[in-house]
Every structure is written in C-alpha cells, then in structure tokens.
Scaffold this motif. Structure first.
Motif, short mmCIF file in Angstrom:
data_model
loop_
_atom_site.label_atom_id
_atom_site.label_comp_id
_atom_site.label_asym_id
_atom_site.label_seq_id
_atom_site.Cartn_x
_atom_site.Cartn_y
_atom_site.Cartn_z
N UNK A 61 -38.93 -14.63 -61.54
CA UNK A 61 -39.60 -13.82 -60.52
C UNK A 61 -38.89 -14.09 -59.20
N UNK A 62 -38.38 -13.03 -58.59
CA UNK A 62 -37.61 -13.16 -57.36
C UNK A 62 -38.31 -12.35 -56.27
N UNK A 63 -38.60 -13.00 -55.16
CA UNK A 63 -39.35 -12.35 -54.09
C UNK A 63 -38.60 -12.50 -52.76
N UNK B 25 -28.70 -4.90 -62.39
CA UNK B 25 -27.80 -6.04 -62.62
C UNK B 25 -27.86 -6.47 -64.09
N UNK B 26 -29.07 -6.55 -64.63
CA UNK B 26 -29.22 -6.99 -66.02
C UNK B 26 -28.67 -5.99 -67.02
N UNK B 27 -28.76 -4.70 -66.71
CA UNK B 27 -28.21 -3.67 -67.60
C UNK B 27 -26.71 -3.84 -67.77
N UNK B 28 -26.04 -4.34 -66.76
CA UNK B 28 -24.59 -4.53 -66.80
C UNK B 28 -24.18 -5.83 -67.48
N UNK C 64 -29.23 -13.37 -55.78
CA UNK C 64 -28.43 -12.83 -54.67
C UNK C 64 -28.78 -11.39 -54.30
N UNK C 65 -29.42 -10.66 -55.21
CA UNK C 65 -29.70 -9.24 -54.98
C UNK C 65 -30.43 -8.97 -53.66
N UNK C 66 -31.54 -9.66 -53.36
CA UNK C 66 -32.24 -9.35 -52.11
C UNK C 66 -31.39 -9.63 -50.86
#
Length: 106
Positions: free
Chosen positions: A7-9, A28-31, A62-64
């Motif tokens: 869980x990333x917030x 990101x996970x699809x790739x 890193x996404x956020x």
C-alpha cells in the motif's frame, strides 16, 4: 514464490483521491514480467521471486514522487514461504478446504 501486500500513499497532495496514483501503480506492474499482481480495495498483492518483488516495490514507491508528491509512505507485508510452493490461489484454496470441514461438522 513470495507474496507481498503493498500500500503506497502519497502525502500532501492537492486532493484526497488516490485513484490516479493507483492507476499508475497498476501501469508499472503491467510492464513487469517478473511478478503477478492483483489490485484490491486496500492495496495491491504481488507474487514472485522475493528479489523481483523487492525491485517491483521500489519501482512502485517511486511513482508518487514522479507525479509531484514530496512525501510517500509505503507499507509492505511479505509472506515468503520456503518449505513448499505458495501462491494467493493456494492460500485461498486452503482456507476454502478448512471452511468445508467446518460446514460438514455443523
């Protein structure tokens, strides 16, 4: 195979909505060909080799930041079973079998 719940917030964003970030996590996970994943209402379940999971978690964390967040909290729960093969499907099937036993005894 290891299983992780992630869980990333992002903190301090303009809105309380997290769905734009969650969509980017899924992208990101699809790739990532090294992990299997499942979105849940409260986080994401990922499965794979422990080293691959840790790499994926780092990418997700890193996404956020790439979307402008200044602070991010990431909660990770890992189940790394090494005595036998494990998966989310296997875990759910195991509980289902136990429920069948309970229902038969009632």
């Amino acid at each position: 195979m290891a299983i992780a719940e992630v869980t990333i917030v992002p903190i301090g964003t303009e809105t309380t909505s997290l769905s734009p970030y969650v969509a980017k996590y899924q992208e990101v996970l699809e790739k990532d060909q090294n992990v299997e994943y499942e979105l849940t209402p409260m986080g994401t379940i990922i499965e794979g080799d422990i080293d691959d999971l840790l790499v994926a978690i780092r990418k997700l964390h890193e996404v956020p930041f790439t979307s402008g967040a200044e602070r991010v909290t990431t909660n990770v729960k890992i189940d790394d079973r090494r005595d036998k093969e494990s998966s989310t499907e296997q875990k759910l099937n195991s509980v289902a079998r136990e429920l069948e036993k309970i229902n038969k005894s009632n």
